[in-house]
Write an enzyme that holds these catalytic residues in place. Sequence first.
Site, short mmCIF file in Angstrom:
data_model
loop_
_atom_site.label_atom_id
_atom_site.label_comp_id
_atom_site.label_asym_id
_atom_site.label_seq_id
_atom_site.Cartn_x
_atom_site.Cartn_y
_atom_site.Cartn_z
N ARG A 51 13.49 21.38 -9.66
CA ARG A 51 11.93 21.15 -9.81
C ARG A 51 12.11 19.97 -10.71
O ARG A 51 11.03 19.03 -10.92
CB ARG A 51 11.42 22.49 -10.61
CG ARG A 51 10.02 22.30 -11.01
CD ARG A 51 9.39 23.42 -11.41
NE ARG A 51 10.08 24.29 -12.14
CZ ARG A 51 10.07 24.25 -13.45
NH1 ARG A 51 9.67 23.18 -14.19
NH2 ARG A 51 10.88 25.17 -14.07
N TYR A 104 -12.16 11.38 1.51
CA TYR A 104 -11.35 12.21 2.31
C TYR A 104 -11.65 13.80 1.98
O TYR A 104 -12.07 14.27 0.93
CB TYR A 104 -9.96 12.28 2.04
CG TYR A 104 -9.23 13.36 2.40
CD1 TYR A 104 -9.19 13.81 3.96
CD2 TYR A 104 -8.14 13.85 1.77
CE1 TYR A 104 -8.21 14.64 4.26
CE2 TYR A 104 -7.37 15.20 2.08
CZ TYR A 104 -7.31 15.32 3.49
OH TYR A 104 -6.58 16.60 3.93
N ASP A 176 -6.58 5.57 -3.51
CA ASP A 176 -5.88 6.38 -2.33
C ASP A 176 -5.39 5.16 -1.36
O ASP A 176 -6.23 4.73 -0.49
CB ASP A 176 -6.50 7.42 -1.71
CG ASP A 176 -5.77 8.10 -0.58
OD1 ASP A 176 -4.97 7.58 -0.15
OD2 ASP A 176 -6.22 9.41 -0.26
N LYS A 201 1.42 10.45 5.97
CA LYS A 201 0.97 9.61 6.98
C LYS A 201 1.83 8.60 7.37
O LYS A 201 3.04 8.90 7.70
CB LYS A 201 -0.31 9.28 6.56
CG LYS A 201 -1.12 10.49 6.09
CD LYS A 201 -1.41 11.69 6.84
CE LYS A 201 -2.44 12.51 6.74
NZ LYS A 201 -2.48 13.22 5.45
#
Length: 381
Positions: A51, A104, A176, A201
């Site tokens: 982690r 978004y 973004d 994406k």
Amino acid sequence: MHQVTGFDTRAIHAGQEPDPRTGAVVVPIYATSTYKQDGVGGLREGYEYSRSANPTRTALERSLAAIENGERGLAFASGLAAEDTLLRAVCRPGDHVILPGDAYGGTYRLIARVCANWGLDFTPVPLGDLDAVRAAVRPETRIIWCETPTNPLLGVADIAALAGIAHEAGARLVVDNTFASPYLQQPLALGADVVVHSTTKYLGGHSDVVGGALVVADAELGEQLTFHQNAMGAVAGPFDSWLVLRGIKTLGVRMDRHCANAERVVEFLGEHPAVAQVLYPGLPSHPNHEVAARQMSGFGGMVSFRLRGGEEAALKVCGLVEVFTLGESLGGVESLIEHPGRMTHASVAGSPLEVPNDLVRLSVGIEDAGDLLADLTAALA
């Protein structure tokens, strides 16, 4: 490795030196949760628990920093995990965020329905109107959140101008960069403080991974975000990190084809009698075309258009295509089509960010352009 300036060279090599033990040219997938320590506190290269850090994720994070020309890159389990970590790291209850007027839907939902309960205030503003942005700034404004191009209306914001407004107010500019990708746009070089990506994406590029990223220009902010990344725990796993690394290597060549195909599709749609409007930053008629041409090296693979026949016609086109796949997400090698009002942006229905119901959004893939045009021709007939 000596300093290189070419984007594709960095995308292929940064953070991905051949394995020193075997010479493997591809970064291994370190499928481990823990690491043997050489005595109490004796960590090998800083690894103790995955982690906190994992060598495959480290390679991805170095690659992300290199392709965005940033100081620090961080990889997350999703784009929204990256956004949540950023917001809670730099904001406190009572702080204020300026959002794009057509943000978004997932970002809007996170801020309006999750962070707002925690005490974060926000104002949606059309970022193309710089006077409106200045008017929305408050003493407690901590972030101007920018998407450019936006999803799904493909609005373009002036990154350098927004950075000036943010910094004058003592706030940070977050961009973004998912739609443009680092290949077409470099927000940090234009004054942004943080770049956000859904690596699902264009960076991943093959519709086979979910992930997110933050890249920052300031080392101190990078340390702050690294602490929160570990404390909050929504990190990218080693296999997901490996998939995004693989995708980044071909980002440049894929984006060239995405852009070329999108231009063909835009030309076709602009001449079709059933289409009322085409939304694409590469069109001279786009209200922010000059800004897009100045800050982007290409106009991307995302295209939206509105149908003269309204919502019924938009839904019909989505159902008739055969090469385009009806589905959410974007940025993969295959072409996708969707109805934002009922799919990706259903979460903003009834809000100031509601999108037109006659809108169709395309993620133009890298198939043969002739096949894409024939598919649209049949569906629009």
